[in-house]
Design a protein around this motif. Structure first.
Motif, mmCIF file in Angstrom:
data_model
loop_
_atom_site.group_PDB
_atom_site.id
_atom_site.type_symbol
_atom_site.label_atom_id
_atom_site.label_comp_id
_atom_site.label_asym_id
_atom_site.label_seq_id
_atom_site.Cartn_x
_atom_site.Cartn_y
_atom_site.Cartn_z
ATOM 1 N N PHE A 1 -32.125 30.309 20.275
ATOM 2 C CA PHE A 1 -30.882 29.782 19.731
ATOM 3 C C PHE A 1 -31.205 28.536 18.918
ATOM 4 C CE2 PHE A 1 -31.480 27.812 23.872
ATOM 5 C CZ PHE A 1 -31.177 26.477 23.663
ATOM 6 N N MET A 2 -30.228 28.077 18.149
ATOM 7 C CA MET A 2 -30.407 26.923 17.268
ATOM 8 C C MET A 2 -29.569 25.748 17.765
ATOM 9 S SD MET A 2 -32.339 28.228 14.732
ATOM 10 C CE MET A 2 -32.059 27.301 13.216
ATOM 11 N N ARG A 3 -30.077 24.556 17.511
ATOM 12 C CA ARG A 3 -29.287 23.347 17.737
ATOM 13 C C ARG A 3 -29.053 22.657 16.395
ATOM 14 N NH1 ARG A 3 -29.226 20.780 23.495
ATOM 15 N NH2 ARG A 3 -27.940 19.317 22.345
ATOM 16 N N SER A 4 -27.958 21.889 16.352
ATOM 17 C CA SER A 4 -27.592 21.157 15.139
ATOM 18 C C SER A 4 -28.159 19.746 15.180
ATOM 19 C CB SER A 4 -26.067 21.080 15.009
ATOM 20 O OG SER A 4 -25.537 20.308 16.089
ATOM 21 N N SER B 1 -26.317 17.181 17.343
ATOM 22 C CA SER B 1 -26.490 17.245 18.799
ATOM 23 C C SER B 1 -27.696 16.435 19.275
ATOM 24 C CB SER B 1 -26.649 18.701 19.260
ATOM 25 O OG SER B 1 -27.940 19.214 18.934
ATOM 26 N N SER C 1 -26.966 20.592 28.219
ATOM 27 C CA SER C 1 -26.164 21.806 28.068
ATOM 28 C C SER C 1 -24.837 21.649 28.798
ATOM 29 C CB SER C 1 -26.923 23.008 28.650
ATOM 30 O OG SER C 1 -28.215 23.115 28.084
ATOM 31 N N GLN D 1 -21.154 26.984 27.451
ATOM 32 C CA GLN D 1 -22.225 27.955 27.252
ATOM 33 C C GLN D 1 -21.829 29.328 27.798
ATOM 34 O OE1 GLN D 1 -26.013 26.804 28.954
ATOM 35 N NE2 GLN D 1 -26.949 28.775 28.533
ATOM 36 N N GLN E 1 -22.831 34.204 23.086
ATOM 37 C CA GLN E 1 -23.579 33.299 22.215
ATOM 38 C C GLN E 1 -23.542 31.898 22.825
ATOM 39 O OE1 GLN E 1 -25.214 34.452 19.526
ATOM 40 N NE2 GLN E 1 -24.482 36.497 20.035
ATOM 41 N N TRP E 2 -24.678 31.257 22.944
ATOM 42 C CA TRP E 2 -24.753 29.972 23.646
ATOM 43 C C TRP E 2 -24.429 28.761 22.766
ATOM 44 C CZ3 TRP E 2 -30.161 30.675 26.437
ATOM 45 C CH2 TRP E 2 -30.045 31.705 27.375
ATOM 46 N N THR E 3 -24.114 28.992 21.518
ATOM 47 C CA THR E 3 -24.012 27.899 20.555
ATOM 48 C C THR E 3 -23.120 26.742 21.001
ATOM 49 O OG1 THR E 3 -24.486 29.413 18.738
ATOM 50 C CG2 THR E 3 -23.442 27.331 18.158
ATOM 51 N N LYS F 1 -24.626 24.434 23.750
ATOM 52 C CA LYS F 1 -25.906 23.825 23.398
ATOM 53 C C LYS F 1 -25.808 22.846 22.227
ATOM 54 C CE LYS F 1 -28.706 26.076 26.267
ATOM 55 N NZ LYS F 1 -29.636 25.400 27.204
ATOM 56 N N ASN F 2 -24.597 22.609 21.728
ATOM 57 C CA ASN F 2 -24.487 21.814 20.507
ATOM 58 C C ASN F 2 -23.436 20.724 20.548
ATOM 59 O OD1 ASN F 2 -26.315 22.786 18.145
ATOM 60 N ND2 ASN F 2 -25.728 24.639 19.255
#
Length: 293
Positions: free
Chosen positions: A101-104, A107, A160, A165, A170-172, A175-176
């Motif tokens: 997954f991606m982080r911004s 964050s 998190s 979550q 989708q965990w976005t 996680k953000n």
């Protein structure tokens, strides 16, 4: 070598670290820039570090206020499931392909900065992780060549918000949340660690309470294998962050759950790298302080 990006008596810059002391390379030579990108991209010559160090006074590492190692990484890619016991405590099957997954950027925060528990949920969890900083970019990188693409290793706490979550597959969201992902402060070049940062003790704690304790040799996907796998689908670029997943012991799996609380300080430590420590604050208190200013 060991580096800290931060601000000290001599100003903001890239500091080279030895023991308890640090030297502001940027103060000596502005080509070193204000984060690691000048070194990563070769704008600053690593061979000039020794000379630059002689031109500035040493400062105590403890007196530095850390910044982000790379202020605006192009990508922050994270492994969600990379330790078998963590996979089991979360109720997942062991994957045959890494859960990515991606982080911004919003964050992410430096070591030492307040980690914000959001006003909409009390379920702020911790995740001790090894963080890789990419030095040389590439696509379709072979596993055999992958470690030559690493600039250095640092620490990461993949904060998190579990309630969010779990709202979706989708965990976005979880996680953000803003200001939940501390990284740094020390960045260690590969020559100072075992190959692939393998076999290092990794731990998280609050005070004397040990929350997680494992070793990076327990990772399913090694650093080299992860770089090779990720580069199959995306071009890795200099300065990208790659977070290597967390061992067992996270708060949501404890009985009762163990969430981070305002007033606590959470620490992530990895053998040979250092400690990333951050105080926990409530978003409501941050907003109240900002309103009063």
């Amino acid at each position: 070598m060991r580096f800290i990006v931060g601000t000290g008596v001599s100003g903001q810059g890239v500091y080279v670290v030895e023991g308890d002391w640090a030297w502001n390379l940027t103060k000596a030579d502005e080509r070193f820039g204000t984060d690691l990108m000048a070194l990563i991209e070769g704008v600053a010559d690593p061979s000039a570090i020794a000379d630059a160090r002689t031109k500035v006074d040493a400062e105590p590492v403890a007196s530095l206020t850390p910044g982000l190692p790379v202020a605006r990484p192009g990508k922050i890619i994270c492994l969600g499931l990379n330790y078998v016991d963590h996979i089991k405590e979360g109720g997942y099957d062991v994957p045959v392909y890494p859960a990515l997954f991606m982080r911004s950027n919003t964050s992410m925060i430096p070591a030492g900065a307040p980690m914000v528990r959001p006003s909409c949920s009390e379920q702020l969890d911790y995740e001790a992780e090894l963080m890789v900083i990419i030095g040389k970019g590439g696509k379709h990188i072979s596993e055999a060549d992958a470690l030559s693409h690493v600039f250095g290793y640092t620490l990461f706490n993949d904060g998190s918000v579990r309630e969010y979550q779990r709202k979706t597959h989708q965990w976005t969201p979880g996680k953000n949340f803003d200001a939940t992902g501390p990284v740094g402060p020390v960045i260690v070049t590969p020559d100072e660690l075992p190959e692939g940062a393998d076999g290092l003790k990794i731990e998280s704690r609050v005070g004397s309470e040990i929350l997680q304790s494992a070793t990076t040799s327990d990772m399913l996907w090694s650093v080299a294998r992860t770089i090779a796998t990720v580069s199959e689908y995306t071009t890795l670029e200099p300065g990208d962050y790659l977070a290597m997943g967390t061992p067992p012991g996270v708060g949501h799996a404890k009985k009762p759950p163990r969430w981070l609380r305002p007033g606590e300080t959470v620490e992530v430590e990895i053998e040979g790298i250092g400690i990333c420590a951050n105080p926990i604050v409530a978003e409501e208190d941050v907003q109240a302080t900002e309103a009063a200013e």
